[in-house]
Design an enzyme around this catalytic site. Structure first.
Site, mmCIF file in Angstrom:
data_model
loop_
_atom_site.group_PDB
_atom_site.id
_atom_site.type_symbol
_atom_site.label_atom_id
_atom_site.label_comp_id
_atom_site.label_asym_id
_atom_site.label_seq_id
_atom_site.Cartn_x
_atom_site.Cartn_y
_atom_site.Cartn_z
ATOM 1 N N GLY A 1 0.821 -1.208 0.000
ATOM 2 C CA GLY A 1 0.000 0.000 0.000
ATOM 3 C C GLY A 1 0.849 1.248 0.000
ATOM 4 N N ASP A 2 0.248 2.335 -0.445
ATOM 5 C CA ASP A 2 0.908 3.636 -0.389
ATOM 6 C C ASP A 2 -0.167 4.712 -0.326
ATOM 7 O OD1 ASP A 2 3.718 4.870 -0.631
ATOM 8 O OD2 ASP A 2 2.452 6.135 -1.894
#
Length: 194
Positions: free
Chosen positions: A67-68
């Site tokens: 994720g980011d």
């Protein structure tokens, strides 16, 4: 089934733990600048999704989640401030404004070799806070390593007027997006409960 979290984020791990998931946590070791160097004029969604996917692909595991997150405010995409001074500057810019937290999710399934990708955008209305509160918040160190220079689940909650979207997405990963990714591969989220 074992979920591997391709992240060192304590917030993402807490979201999963609260949802009954005890992931194997592995630092993806991705050079973020190098990972996005080949992108030409990416949208905010493309930018965070590219990073999330790079992180998921960098780690071995049965089921890997990368994720980011970044904050889009005044047309500028912002990551972690890293310093007290930058935190104060950003809060002076964002207090009283509406912004969008953009989070990319990538779920890699080793059994199929496929990856599920989804970007979630959450609208955030920041409170009109005092200079004293901004300085005090920056001094705690809490927001320095958080996208957008804030947390929802801790001291930063004082600085948020409202959110439009799932709270878990603001904290670090969207449980609804993860559920949809699991569905895509034919898994049930209860398969992850430990």
């Amino acid at each position: 089934m074992q979920l591997t979290l391709a992240s060192t984020s304590p917030a993402r791990e807490k979201v999963l733990n609260a949802a009954g998931v005890i992931p194997r946590k592995v630092s993806p070791g991705v050079d973020e600048e190098a990972a996005v160097a080949d992108l030409v004029n990416p949208t905010p969604a493309q930018y965070v999704q590219h990073l999330a996917t790079a992180k998921a692909r960098a780690v071995d595991g049965e089921l890997v989640l990368g994720g980011d997150s970044m904050l889009l405010i005044d047309g500028e995409l912002q990551g972690k401030p890293h310093t007290r001074e930058e935190t104060v500057r950003r809060w002076r810019q964002q207090r009283g404004k509406r912004a969008e937290l953009v989070t990319g999710h990538a779920l890699f399934d080793a059994a199929t070799g496929q990856i599920y990708e989804e970007v979630v955008a959450t609208q955030i209305q920041f409170a009109e806070v005092s200079e004293r509160a901004i300085e005090a918040y920056a001094a705690t160190g809490e927001p320095l390593e958080c996208a957008g220079a804030f947390t929802l689940e801790a001291l930063g909650g004082w600085f948020i007027e409202s959110i439009d979207g799932h709270p878990s997405a603001v904290i670090g990963l969207s449980l609804p997006a993860l559920r949809r990714g699991l569905d895509y591969f034919g898994y049930d989220f209860s398969d992850l409960w430990g």
